[in-house]
Motif scaffolding. Structure first.
Motif, short mmCIF file in Angstrom:
data_model
loop_
_atom_site.label_atom_id
_atom_site.label_comp_id
_atom_site.label_asym_id
_atom_site.label_seq_id
_atom_site.Cartn_x
_atom_site.Cartn_y
_atom_site.Cartn_z
N GLU A 1 55.31 34.61 35.78
CA GLU A 1 56.66 34.60 36.33
C GLU A 1 57.72 34.13 35.34
O GLU A 1 58.76 33.59 35.73
CB GLU A 1 56.74 33.77 37.62
CG GLU A 1 55.85 34.27 38.74
CD GLU A 1 56.26 35.64 39.29
OE1 GLU A 1 57.26 36.20 38.81
OE2 GLU A 1 55.59 36.13 40.21
N ASP B 1 62.29 43.31 39.60
CA ASP B 1 62.64 44.53 40.32
C ASP B 1 64.13 44.69 40.64
O ASP B 1 64.65 45.80 40.63
CB ASP B 1 61.86 44.61 41.63
CG ASP B 1 60.36 44.54 41.43
OD1 ASP B 1 59.86 43.43 41.17
OD2 ASP B 1 59.69 45.58 41.50
N ASP C 1 52.98 37.73 33.99
CA ASP C 1 52.03 37.32 35.02
C ASP C 1 52.26 35.88 35.47
O ASP C 1 51.87 35.50 36.57
CB ASP C 1 50.59 37.48 34.52
CG ASP C 1 50.22 38.94 34.30
OD1 ASP C 1 50.86 39.82 34.90
OD2 ASP C 1 49.28 39.21 33.52
N ASP D 1 56.90 49.78 30.65
CA ASP D 1 56.59 48.41 31.06
C ASP D 1 56.14 48.46 32.52
O ASP D 1 56.87 48.94 33.39
CB ASP D 1 57.82 47.53 30.89
CG ASP D 1 57.47 46.05 30.89
OD1 ASP D 1 56.65 45.64 31.73
OD2 ASP D 1 58.04 45.31 30.07
N ASN D 2 54.97 47.95 32.79
CA ASN D 2 54.39 48.09 34.13
C ASN D 2 54.74 46.96 35.09
O ASN D 2 54.39 47.02 36.27
CB ASN D 2 52.86 48.17 34.02
CG ASN D 2 52.41 49.43 33.32
OD1 ASN D 2 52.98 50.50 33.52
ND2 ASN D 2 51.40 49.30 32.47
N ARG D 3 55.44 45.91 34.62
CA ARG D 3 55.77 44.80 35.50
C ARG D 3 57.10 44.20 35.07
O ARG D 3 57.19 43.55 34.04
CB ARG D 3 54.66 43.74 35.46
CG ARG D 3 54.73 42.73 36.60
CD ARG D 3 53.45 41.88 36.62
NE ARG D 3 53.32 41.15 37.86
CZ ARG D 3 53.74 39.88 38.03
NH1 ARG D 3 54.32 39.25 37.03
NH2 ARG D 3 53.58 39.27 39.19
N ASP E 1 62.34 41.30 32.19
CA ASP E 1 60.89 41.48 32.30
C ASP E 1 60.30 40.43 33.25
O ASP E 1 60.99 39.50 33.68
CB ASP E 1 60.26 41.38 30.91
CG ASP E 1 59.10 42.35 30.75
OD1 ASP E 1 58.50 42.76 31.77
OD2 ASP E 1 58.79 42.72 29.61
N ARG E 2 59.03 40.57 33.53
CA ARG E 2 58.35 39.65 34.45
C ARG E 2 56.90 39.53 34.03
O ARG E 2 56.11 40.46 34.17
CB ARG E 2 58.45 40.18 35.88
CG ARG E 2 57.78 39.30 36.93
CD ARG E 2 57.82 39.98 38.28
NE ARG E 2 57.12 39.20 39.29
CZ ARG E 2 56.78 39.67 40.49
NH1 ARG E 2 57.08 40.93 40.81
NH2 ARG E 2 56.14 38.91 41.35
#
Length: 202
Positions: free
Chosen positions: A30, A6, A28, A1-3, A25-26
Motif C-alpha cells: 500500500e 484506482d 502490495d 502496470d497491473n496494480r 501506483d500502488r
C-alpha cells in the motif's frame, strides 16, 4: 502496470519519442507513490517511480499527478501525504528517461490537486491548493529554465472540500488562464475562469 491507485487521475504528455504517462501506483504494501511509463520506438517502458516518497495509505486519496512537456523538457507535479502533505515537482530534460530530485512548493500543509503547464518561453507554471491557518488558497509558482524557482503567489481563496475540485491551467493566445470551482455561501458550485495576469482586476 497491473496494480495502481484506482481513483487518482492520470497525467500524460507527448515527448519526441512518444507519450509519457504518470499515475499513482500502488504496491502490495500500500505504498502509493507516483510512477510513469513512456513510449520509445513504439514500445512502453517498465514502470518507474518518479521519486520514492514512500507514502503508506490504505485508501485512494483521489489526488493524482499532472504532467506537461515542451520538447524534451518534462515536468511531473504531484501531492504526497508524507510530512503533513507536500506538493512537489520533478523535472526531466531528456524526455522522461530520468528525473531530477523533486522541488517542494508548499510552505503550509498542502491539499494538493495540482496542475502544471509550460508557457511559450519555456517557463513552468504550477498551481496547487494549500491551507493557511483556517483558510484554503490556490497557489501559483514558476520554475524558469535552469531550474530557478520563482516566488509563491496566493491566487484565490477556495475550499479544502472535494467539491472545490482541481484548478486547471491552459494557454489562451499566449496568456495563461486558470479555471476553478467556486463554492458559494449556499454551498452551490460555480466554475470560474481568469487570466493569470488579470486576477486582481474585476
Amino acid at each position: 502496470d497491473n496494480r495502481i491507485c484506482d481513483c487518482c487521475q492520470t497525467g500524460a504528455a507527448s515527448t519526441p519519442s512518444g507519450m509519457l504517462v504518470a499515475y499513482r501506483d500502488r504496491s502490495d504494501k500500500e505504498i502509493r507513490d507516483i510512477s510513469f511509463v513512456r513510449q520509445s520506438s513504439g514500445q512502453w517502458s517498465t514502470p518507474e517511480t518518479v521519486f520514492d516518497d514512500n507514502w503508506l495509505i490504505a485508501g485512494c486519496p483521489v489526488n493524482g499527478p499532472a504532467v506537461t512537456s515542451q520538447g524534451k523538457d518534462i515536468a511531473v507535479a504531484w501531492f504526497t501525504g508524507v510530512d503533513e502533505g507536500k506538493v512537489q515537482v520533478a523535472l526531466s530534460g531528456n524526455g522522461g528517461i530520468s528525473f531530477e530530485k523533486p522541488i517542494q512548493l508548499n510552505q503550509n500543509p498542502a491539499v494538493g490537486r495540482v496542475d502544471t503547464i509550460f508557457d511559450d518561453e519555456g517557463k513552468l507554471f504550477i498551481t496547487w491548493i494549500e491551507t493557511k491557518g483556517e483558510r484554503t488558497f490556490i497557489y501559483l509558482n514558476t520554475i524558469s529554465k535552469g531550474g530557478i524557482l520563482g516566488s509563491r503567489t496566493e491566487l484565490l481563496e477556495t475550499s479544502s472540500s472535494r467539491k472545490s475540485g482541481f484548478p486547471v491551467l491552459t494557454k489562451v493566445n499566449k496568456q495563461l488562464l486558470i479555471a476553478w470551482t467556486d463554492i458559494t455561501e449556499q454551498q452551490e458550485t460555480q466554475v470560474k475562469t481568469a487570466l493569470i495576469n488579470r486576477l486582481n482586476s474585476e
